[in-house]
Scaffold this motif. Structure first.
Motif, PDB file in Angstrom:
ATOM      1  N   LEU A  32      38.243  35.127  48.867  1.00  0.00           N
ATOM      2  CA  LEU A  32      38.239  36.290  47.736  1.00  0.00           C
ATOM      3  C   LEU A  32      36.227  35.637  47.296  1.00  0.00           C
ATOM      4  CD1 LEU A  32      41.822  35.433  45.673  1.00  0.00           C
ATOM      5  CD2 LEU A  32      40.798  37.093  47.065  1.00  0.00           C
ATOM      6  N   ALA A  33      36.130  36.295  46.564  1.00  0.00           N
ATOM      7  CA  ALA A  33      34.987  36.036  45.829  1.00  0.00           C
ATOM      8  C   ALA A  33      35.276  34.755  45.140  1.00  0.00           C
ATOM      9  CB  ALA A  33      33.652  37.631  45.284  1.00  0.00           C
ATOM     10  N   GLY A  34      35.993  34.940  44.304  1.00  0.00           N
ATOM     11  CA  GLY A  34      35.945  34.038  42.836  1.00  0.00           C
ATOM     12  C   GLY A  34      37.156  33.981  42.670  1.00  0.00           C
ATOM     13  N   PRO A  35      37.438  32.897  41.385  1.00  0.00           N
ATOM     14  CA  PRO A  35      38.935  32.304  41.040  1.00  0.00           C
ATOM     15  C   PRO A  35      39.322  33.484  39.837  1.00  0.00           C
ATOM     16  CG  PRO A  35      37.324  31.208  40.152  1.00  0.00           C
ATOM     17  CD  PRO A  35      36.478  31.834  41.240  1.00  0.00           C
ATOM     18  N   ASP A  36      38.878  34.282  39.709  1.00  0.00           N
ATOM     19  CA  ASP A  36      38.968  35.526  39.016  1.00  0.00           C
ATOM     20  C   ASP A  36      39.611  36.512  39.531  1.00  0.00           C
ATOM     21  OD1 ASP A  36      37.679  34.414  36.367  1.00  0.00           O
ATOM     22  OD2 ASP A  36      35.714  35.549  36.911  1.00  0.00           O
ATOM     23  N   VAL A  37      39.385  36.186  40.650  1.00  0.00           N
ATOM     24  CA  VAL A  37      40.294  37.363  41.454  1.00  0.00           C
ATOM     25  C   VAL A  37      41.690  36.886  41.804  1.00  0.00           C
ATOM     26  CG1 VAL A  37      40.271  39.223  43.639  1.00  0.00           C
ATOM     27  CG2 VAL A  37      38.328  38.312  42.448  1.00  0.00           C
TER      28      VAL A  37
END
Length: 110
Positions: A76-81
């Motif tokens: 994932l590109a970051g924790p927001d995903v």
């Protein structure tokens, strides 16, 4: 150049997410980074189809890839995903509970 309204940008973002294979890939990546080989085994589609779906997710900045030896690993590109995927699960759970309550009410109605 006319700026694109935010609602259109959001609609495009959700359109990108609106494919079952992409959602399945994101669900798997919520558990941690995975190689393409492992994704193929879990998703169960042709390698070329998976490659296309991963390219869409990567192009829109939702996942990222790196090489580990001869393997390509996605994450994932970051924790927001991850937060978005969890929020979707919560929303769907609440909807299902509401539908079950309605179904129970319908079954009890004369």
């Amino acid at each position: 150049m006319v700026p694109v309204p935010l609602y259109q940008v959001k609609a495009e973002f959700f359109r990108v997410l609106g494919h079952p294979v992409r959602i399945r890939v994101l669900e798997l990546l919520c558990e941690g980074p995975m190689s393409v080989r492992d994704l193929l085994a879990d998703v169960g589609i042709e390698a070329s189809s998976l490659s296309q779906q991963l390219a869409v997710l990567r192009r829109h900045g939702i996942v990222r890839a790196h090489r580990e030896g001869s393997s390509v690993v996605y994450e994932l590109a970051g924790p927001d995903v991850l937060d978005l995927m969890r929020a979707a699960r919560r929303i769907l759970t609440e909807l299902a509970v509401g539908q079950r309550a309605l179904l129970d009410d319908l079954r009890e109605a004369p």
